[in-house]
Design an enzyme around this catalytic site. Structure first.
Site, PDB file in Angstrom:
ATOM      1  N   HIS A   1      11.211 108.889  53.093  1.00 48.23           N
ATOM      2  CA  HIS A   1      12.331 108.910  54.168  1.00 48.23           C
ATOM      3  C   HIS A   1      12.818 107.394  54.712  1.00 48.23           C
ATOM      4  CE1 HIS A   1      11.351 113.356  54.468  1.00 48.23           C
ATOM      5  NE2 HIS A   1      12.356 113.142  53.656  1.00 48.23           N
ATOM      6  N   ALA A   2      13.994 106.917  54.759  1.00 42.66           N
ATOM      7  CA  ALA A   2      14.292 105.789  55.098  1.00 42.66           C
ATOM      8  C   ALA A   2      13.861 104.985  56.354  1.00 42.66           C
ATOM      9  CB  ALA A   2      15.856 105.537  54.509  1.00 42.66           C
TER      10      ALA A   2
ATOM     11  N   GLU B   1      11.503 106.142  58.458  1.00 40.36           N
ATOM     12  CA  GLU B   1      10.017 106.067  58.930  1.00 40.36           C
ATOM     13  C   GLU B   1       9.347 104.752  58.432  1.00 40.36           C
ATOM     14  OE1 GLU B   1       9.133 109.813  56.906  1.00 40.36           O
ATOM     15  OE2 GLU B   1      10.569 110.730  57.763  1.00 40.36           O
TER      16      GLU B   1
ATOM     17  N   ARG C   1      18.043 108.988  56.665  1.00 37.83           N
ATOM     18  CA  ARG C   1      16.939 109.628  56.037  1.00 37.83           C
ATOM     19  C   ARG C   1      16.825 109.819  54.626  1.00 37.83           C
ATOM     20  NH1 ARG C   1      12.944 114.244  57.393  1.00 37.83           N
ATOM     21  NH2 ARG C   1      13.066 115.746  55.866  1.00 37.83           N
TER      22      ARG C   1
ATOM     23  N   ASN D   1      12.132 114.545  49.618  1.00 37.13           N
ATOM     24  CA  ASN D   1      11.062 115.601  49.927  1.00 37.13           C
ATOM     25  C   ASN D   1      11.589 117.074  49.853  1.00 37.13           C
ATOM     26  OD1 ASN D   1       8.453 115.294  50.005  1.00 37.13           O
ATOM     27  ND2 ASN D   1       8.410 115.796  52.217  1.00 37.13           N
ATOM     28  N   ARG D   2      12.765 117.262  49.733  1.00 32.39           N
ATOM     29  CA  ARG D   2      13.145 118.640  49.438  1.00 32.39           C
ATOM     30  C   ARG D   2      13.629 118.884  47.848  1.00 32.39           C
ATOM     31  NH1 ARG D   2      11.605 118.362  53.507  1.00 32.39           N
ATOM     32  NH2 ARG D   2      12.066 119.032  55.495  1.00 32.39           N
TER      33      ARG D   2
ATOM     34  N   HIS E   1       4.208 109.442  55.700  1.00 37.33           N
ATOM     35  CA  HIS E   1       5.570 109.980  56.642  1.00 37.33           C
ATOM     36  C   HIS E   1       5.261 109.465  58.224  1.00 37.33           C
ATOM     37  CE1 HIS E   1       7.966 112.322  53.493  1.00 37.33           C
ATOM     38  NE2 HIS E   1       6.711 112.263  53.082  1.00 37.33           N
TER      39      HIS E   1
ATOM     40  N   TYR F   1       7.365 110.893  62.136  1.00 35.07           N
ATOM     41  CA  TYR F   1       6.376 110.621  62.990  1.00 35.07           C
ATOM     42  C   TYR F   1       5.933 111.792  63.648  1.00 35.07           C
ATOM     43  CZ  TYR F   1      10.155 111.554  66.392  1.00 35.07           C
ATOM     44  OH  TYR F   1      11.106 112.337  67.285  1.00 35.07           O
TER      45      TYR F   1
ATOM     46  N   TYR G   1       6.635 122.954  59.629  1.00 36.58           N
ATOM     47  CA  TYR G   1       7.394 124.225  59.590  1.00 36.58           C
ATOM     48  C   TYR G   1       7.539 124.510  57.847  1.00 36.58           C
ATOM     49  CZ  TYR G   1       9.900 119.649  59.027  1.00 36.58           C
ATOM     50  OH  TYR G   1      10.288 118.249  59.064  1.00 36.58           O
TER      51      TYR G   1
ATOM     52  N   GLU H   1       1.393 112.405  58.579  1.00 37.83           N
ATOM     53  CA  GLU H   1       2.564 111.979  59.346  1.00 37.83           C
ATOM     54  C   GLU H   1       1.884 111.015  60.536  1.00 37.83           C
ATOM     55  OE1 GLU H   1       5.822 112.987  59.792  1.00 37.83           O
ATOM     56  OE2 GLU H   1       6.050 115.158  59.136  1.00 37.83           O
TER      57      GLU H   1
END
Ligand code: 9B3
Ligand code: ZN
Ligand code: ZN
Length: 441
Positions: free
Chosen positions: A197-198, A200, A255, A272-273, A325, A327, A377, A399
């Site tokens: 993710h960009a 992060e 992201r 990440n999906r 990743h 946060y 989640y 994270e």
């Protein structure tokens, strides 16, 4: 006598001028930072209590020109959620009015994000007055490419650079292969990726930190020596170079990757999906404009495909998969894509529990831990779930810091603590995995 009197008069005049000046200055400040007239982009923390409030905040986050920081997607906003929302200055009045109308309690988490962004990008080109080392700063993509090359050149005995593919915009995806100097017949391996993710930024910073630490402390620190003697370590410092570049040049809150969609004008797929683990089911989106867009098909994105291809061809040697990743401070393991427990759930739980305990002891900091679906989640298409199903049964997502005080805009002075915590957790887990996967003679 006369001169003395004159001096006194002048003095009082000076005082008056100073006073007027001070009053004006404060008035100006008030104007600039006053509640409803802030000239800065802000991050708000919104306390969502009821279902109706959840609906309002969910709609608001997609309707206005805002960026949801936490949770990653509006659909995860429920009753009793703390929402972190980035609001550009020009939308601040409208958004806060709406919050007040619906009796939503909020506080300003960051009242001047431009200043923090400036802090994160400053002393990029080694400011000689700065005492922070290279690894205690954030680096542009160009800097990271330069660093990869230099690191390999300076440690030809321990580092190899492997090109595993290229990004949508044709940037190279380089992996550093770290090896100890002991030759072993069948070498096991660890995979670590950063920067899916960009926005992060602490994630690529960790990969650089880890490589540097490994090279400096090999044969000095027992843990890292044992790790490098029994395992090769593959490190991908930036899985999403196009997105990372974009956060430095254009939009700090980006992201996804930067691929163009065929069906709409929106840009980017959530890498990440995009992996083949219950791909695009509940917890991902098939709408290209969404932050958690799953892409056209599993591995449709060249970045995800490159990683998947590499891991498929190394699946017998890779015993431990780790994705970094931020946060939220969490140590997660599969599944994220299902509420089902993995067969070795108890074993993975013990590993992250031990790691979290060490972080608590050493750094007095709390990390949550557990299976992703229950801890963060339900979300499909993640790299860790996919790696697990491929047969890498020690698969984790970290994270890193923080819990939301600065979020993605973690100041450079926090880099060392965040990285040391993650390093401690990584060492703890890796050494256990080395014991558990000892080749049978
Ligand atoms: C999400 C998934 Cl799909 C996974 N398998 N593991 C961790 C996460 C959480 C990250 C995400 O992609 O939303 C947090 Se930035
Ligand atoms: Zn401003
Ligand atoms: Zn992430």
């Amino acid at each position: 006598m006369l001169t003395k009197h004159l001096a006194q008069v002048l003095d009082t005049l000076n005082m008056k001028a100073l006073l007027i000046w001070a009053v004006l200055l404060n008035f100006y400040k008030l104007l600039k930072t006053g509640d409803c007239t802030s000239t800065h982009d802000q991050v708000l923390s919104i306390q969502v209590t009821t279902h109706q409030q959840a609906d309002i905040v969910r709609n608001m986050s997609s309707q206005y020109e805002t960026v949801l920081w936490s949770p990653a997607s509006p659909e995860h906003i429920r009753a009793d959620t703390e929402v972190h929302l980035f609001v550009p200055a020009n939308n601040l009045g409208t958004v806060t009015d709406l919050l007040k109308t619906h009796h939503l309690i909020y506080q300003v988490l960051l009242d001047n994000t431009e200043e923090l962004i400036e802090m994160q990008t400053r002393n990029e080109s080694s400011d000689p007055r700065s005492s922070a080392s290279y690894y205690e700063r954030y680096h542009s993509l160009e800097d990271i490419y330069y660093w990869i090359n230099k690191t390999a050149q300076e440690h030809p005995d321990m580092v190899k650079v492997i090109l595993i593919g290229s990004s949508y915009e044709k940037r190279p995806l380089y992996v550093l292969k770290l090896s100890g100097r002991q030759e072993r017949a069948e070498k096991r391996a660890i995979w670590i990726d950063c920067g899916i993710h960009a926005r992060e930024w602490i994630s690529p910073a960790f990969c650089l930190w880890f490589v540097q630490y490994s090279l400096n402390f090999y044969n000095l620190n027992n843990d890292i020596t044992e790790m490098l003697n029994s395992m090769d370590i593959y490190v991908l410092p930036v899985m999403n170079p196009d997105g990372y570049k974009y956060t430095w040049t254009t939009n700090r809150m980006w992201r996804k990757n930067r691929s163009l969609s065929k069906e709409s004008n929106c840009v980017g797929t959530d890498l990440n999906r995009n992996f083949d683990a219950n791909w695009c089911t509940k917890g991902a989106s098939n709408r290209p404009c969404d932050e958690i867009y799953c892409g056209q098909f599993p591995e449709s994105e060249p970045e995800a495909e490159a990683v998947a291809n590499f891991l498929r061809s190394h699946k017998d040697s890779v015993k431990l998969y780790l994705s970094i990743h931020s946060y939220g401070q969490m140590l997660l393991f599969p599944y994220s894509c299902s509420n089902e427990e993995v067969p070795n759930h108890a074993e993975l739980f013990e590993l992250v529990q031990e790691a979290a305990m060490k972080i608590r002891r050493h750094y007095r900091n709390n990390y949550k831990y557990g299976a992703s679906a229950k801890t963060i989640y339900l979300a499909p298409g993640g790299s860790d779930d996919w790696a697990y199903n491929l047969g890498i049964h020690y698969s984790f997502t970290f994270e890193l810091e923080d819990r939301g005080r600065y979020g993605f805009l973690l100041p450079p002075s926090f880099i060392s603590k965040a990285c040391n915590e993650a390093l401690l957790a990584l060492k703890s887990i890796a050494l256990r995995v080395i014991q558990k996967t000892q080749p049978q003679p």
